[in-house]
Motif scaffolding. Sequence first.
Motif, mmCIF file in Angstrom:
data_model
loop_
_atom_site.group_PDB
_atom_site.id
_atom_site.type_symbol
_atom_site.label_atom_id
_atom_site.label_comp_id
_atom_site.label_asym_id
_atom_site.label_seq_id
_atom_site.Cartn_x
_atom_site.Cartn_y
_atom_site.Cartn_z
ATOM 1 N N ILE A 1 46.101 38.754 45.475
ATOM 2 C CA ILE A 1 45.644 38.748 44.083
ATOM 3 C C ILE A 1 46.797 39.097 43.142
ATOM 4 C CG2 ILE A 1 44.178 39.977 42.436
ATOM 5 C CD1 ILE A 1 42.065 40.104 44.662
ATOM 6 N N VAL A 2 47.615 40.067 43.533
ATOM 7 C CA VAL A 2 48.778 40.414 42.716
ATOM 8 C C VAL A 2 49.746 39.237 42.639
ATOM 9 C CG1 VAL A 2 50.827 41.889 42.586
ATOM 10 C CG2 VAL A 2 48.607 42.893 43.123
ATOM 11 N N ALA A 3 49.964 38.544 43.763
ATOM 12 C CA ALA A 3 50.833 37.363 43.775
ATOM 13 C C ALA A 3 50.308 36.303 42.810
ATOM 14 C CB ALA A 3 50.928 36.799 45.191
ATOM 15 N N ILE B 1 40.343 27.547 32.454
ATOM 16 C CA ILE B 1 38.914 27.257 32.666
ATOM 17 C C ILE B 1 38.619 27.086 34.152
ATOM 18 C CG2 ILE B 1 37.098 25.550 32.267
ATOM 19 C CD1 ILE B 1 38.414 25.017 29.524
ATOM 20 N N LEU B 2 39.516 26.399 34.856
ATOM 21 C CA LEU B 2 39.337 26.190 36.297
ATOM 22 C C LEU B 2 39.326 27.520 37.048
ATOM 23 C CD1 LEU B 2 39.193 24.318 38.773
ATOM 24 C CD2 LEU B 2 41.713 24.295 38.784
ATOM 25 N N ILE B 3 40.254 28.419 36.700
ATOM 26 C CA ILE B 3 40.329 29.724 37.355
ATOM 27 C C ILE B 3 39.063 30.533 37.089
ATOM 28 C CG2 ILE B 3 41.545 31.947 37.336
ATOM 29 C CD1 ILE B 3 44.115 30.253 36.712
ATOM 30 N N ALA C 1 33.954 32.695 39.016
ATOM 31 C CA ALA C 1 32.517 32.782 38.738
ATOM 32 C C ALA C 1 31.721 32.198 39.907
ATOM 33 C CB ALA C 1 32.182 32.042 37.443
ATOM 34 N N LEU C 2 32.249 31.127 40.496
ATOM 35 C CA LEU C 2 31.615 30.523 41.667
ATOM 36 C C LEU C 2 31.614 31.498 42.845
ATOM 37 C CD1 LEU C 2 30.331 27.884 42.683
ATOM 38 C CD2 LEU C 2 32.617 27.146 43.420
ATOM 39 N N ASP C 3 32.689 32.273 42.977
ATOM 40 C CA ASP C 3 32.748 33.290 44.032
ATOM 41 C C ASP C 3 31.596 34.292 43.889
ATOM 42 O OD1 ASP C 3 34.924 32.215 45.237
ATOM 43 O OD2 ASP C 3 36.359 33.703 44.540
ATOM 44 N N VAL C 4 31.374 34.732 42.655
ATOM 45 C CA VAL C 4 30.312 35.711 42.410
ATOM 46 C C VAL C 4 28.952 35.123 42.768
ATOM 47 C CG1 VAL C 4 29.151 37.109 40.656
ATOM 48 C CG2 VAL C 4 31.642 36.873 40.613
ATOM 49 N N ILE C 5 28.745 33.857 42.422
ATOM 50 C CA ILE C 5 27.476 33.190 42.738
ATOM 51 C C ILE C 5 27.292 33.071 44.253
ATOM 52 C CG2 ILE C 5 26.218 31.003 42.562
ATOM 53 C CD1 ILE C 5 27.587 30.616 39.816
ATOM 54 N N ILE C 6 28.362 32.686 44.937
ATOM 55 C CA ILE C 6 28.299 32.554 46.403
ATOM 56 C C ILE C 6 28.012 33.908 47.053
ATOM 57 C CG2 ILE C 6 29.648 32.016 48.470
ATOM 58 C CD1 ILE C 6 31.091 29.869 46.797
ATOM 59 N N MET C 7 28.660 34.971 46.552
ATOM 60 C CA MET C 7 28.412 36.313 47.085
ATOM 61 C C MET C 7 26.938 36.687 46.943
ATOM 62 S SD MET C 7 31.636 38.532 45.681
ATOM 63 C CE MET C 7 33.304 37.929 45.802
ATOM 64 N N SER C 8 26.372 36.331 45.798
ATOM 65 C CA SER C 8 24.971 36.667 45.532
ATOM 66 C C SER C 8 24.029 35.857 46.424
ATOM 67 C CB SER C 8 24.649 36.426 44.060
ATOM 68 O OG SER C 8 23.290 36.658 43.795
ATOM 69 N N ILE C 9 24.289 34.556 46.521
ATOM 70 C CA ILE C 9 23.388 33.679 47.289
ATOM 71 C C ILE C 9 23.424 34.014 48.774
ATOM 72 C CG2 ILE C 9 22.990 31.290 48.029
ATOM 73 C CD1 ILE C 9 23.952 30.390 45.264
ATOM 74 N N TYR C 10 24.632 34.207 49.302
ATOM 75 C CA TYR C 10 24.784 34.429 50.743
ATOM 76 C C TYR C 10 24.915 35.910 51.105
ATOM 77 C CZ TYR C 10 25.435 29.387 50.967
ATOM 78 O OH TYR C 10 25.257 28.030 50.876
ATOM 79 N N ASN C 11 24.725 36.782 50.109
ATOM 80 C CA ASN C 11 24.755 38.227 50.333
ATOM 81 C C ASN C 11 26.044 38.664 51.033
ATOM 82 O OD1 ASN C 11 23.673 40.823 50.141
ATOM 83 N ND2 ASN C 11 22.782 40.719 52.189
ATOM 84 N N LEU C 12 27.173 38.183 50.512
ATOM 85 C CA LEU C 12 28.469 38.530 51.091
ATOM 86 C C LEU C 12 28.916 39.880 50.568
ATOM 87 C CD1 LEU C 12 30.392 35.127 50.852
ATOM 88 C CD2 LEU C 12 29.070 36.036 52.760
ATOM 89 N N GLY D 1 40.804 34.183 49.504
ATOM 90 C CA GLY D 1 41.018 32.751 49.730
ATOM 91 C C GLY D 1 41.072 31.973 48.437
ATOM 92 N N THR D 2 40.213 32.335 47.492
ATOM 93 C CA THR D 2 40.235 31.684 46.176
ATOM 94 C C THR D 2 41.555 31.961 45.470
ATOM 95 O OG1 THR D 2 37.833 31.957 46.007
ATOM 96 C CG2 THR D 2 39.036 31.485 43.965
ATOM 97 N N ALA D 3 42.050 33.195 45.568
ATOM 98 C CA ALA D 3 43.313 33.554 44.931
ATOM 99 C C ALA D 3 44.477 32.764 45.529
ATOM 100 C CB ALA D 3 43.564 35.056 45.083
ATOM 101 N N ILE D 4 44.456 32.545 46.859
ATOM 102 C CA ILE D 4 45.503 31.729 47.494
ATOM 103 C C ILE D 4 45.475 30.309 46.937
ATOM 104 C CG2 ILE D 4 46.245 30.672 49.661
ATOM 105 C CD1 ILE D 4 45.266 33.176 51.109
#
Length: 465
Positions: free
Chosen positions: A76-78, A248-250, A255-266, A277-280
Amino acid sequence: MQVDLSMIHWIYVLFIAFIILFMVFQKDTTIICIVGIFLIGLTATGSLYKSIISLFSSFAYAITELLSTILVISIIVAMSRSLMKTGINDALIRPFSKLIRTPTLAYWTIGIVMMMISWFFWPSPAVALLGAVLVPVAIRVGLPALGAAMAMNLFGHGIALSSDFIIQAAPKLTADAAGIPVHDVISASIPLAITMGISTTIIAFFLLKRDMKKGVLVVKPEDQEHFLNKGTDLETTLSPLLKNFLAILITFLFALDVIIMSIYNLQGGDAAALVGGTAIAILLIVTLVGFKMKGLEKSTSFLVEGFQFGFKVFGPVIPIAAFFYLGDIGFEKIIGPFLPETSHGIVNDLGVALSSVVPFTKAVGAITLSIVGAITGLDGSGFSGISLVGSVATIFSHTIESGTATLTALGQITGIWVGGGTLVPWALIPAAAICNVDPFELARRNVIPVFIGILITTIVAILLL
């Protein structure tokens, strides 16, 4: 339930006391932790060479347990470095600057945006992302630089770092030490983090406004010159349209990560892996688009910077984590099966023994965890000692027969608020440097709001136990 306390248990307790004492006097605890591991290994095995092996094994075990956390923070820092060097951070933050019209809006906008970005990027990179854009706007509308530093510090290094809901580095450290799941600590920390955050930032705001009305705090001419005439440090030039598109893409990807975490209870490692992985992916996109043919080399360069930051932050954490991992399941994996047959781990044994001789109450447990948490933060890292609060919380929860997660979360919050940091001057340097203020003055400004916040949060924790 009967437990047999061995010499190993008493050495562990003794070195916990030494660690706390060293932290009180603001001394480094690395050597104490190493000596403690060595003596515990020597006592358990009766072998000099095996105890020496246990030193390396304990470090290897701690690094293995923390590796995913170190990795995601480094990545994330990178990524944040690449955003700053391409100017995309400007486009990412600029929409928020339109909300700032008064000093009051400046304080709360900077704080809330800092908190949200810190949950994903961690506070130190977030300070850099925000400082170049929002602080000059705040100065322009009349918020003193010290007020901007307070907002960034309290919301970022206070609320976001102590709760750490997304990256989950802090909850993992404390949960591992307490021997409970990460999501238990996170769930228990929500009401405490809200209480601490609201009480501290509101008190800080009213004290700030009071001194601004009295003329004690004003926007200095040198601040106007420093911030309103500041140059850039871009290494490449992107068109405004491309910067806006990538911003906007970032935003969409996270935001998609947060939705996925919520849906799949990650939660825990899975949630951190998704963000990492998203940061990479973002890092590669930004470097390839921003630096074109040099993108391959720049991506490696940013990753190296990220890893340097990650291991610099966690370097002091590894020795103390290695020691406290001995208190639970780590003992057998690091040293071997040398505890008594009736043992359920050093910390659990101590908790059971303590409950039979000391009449602890919920109030005593909560107050003690707040104090221990604050003491562990005195070294200025916020993270090097929070494994201790997890161990102490387990001991106390055995005594009062409930509240492991709540006590662990309370110690985590107080430890990071003090040392992560909002009170220890050398922990305030990132925010102070970005805002061009004295870190000692910033620490003095934070003392009253933070201590009142800790007091209120401790009372809430007592009611929740």
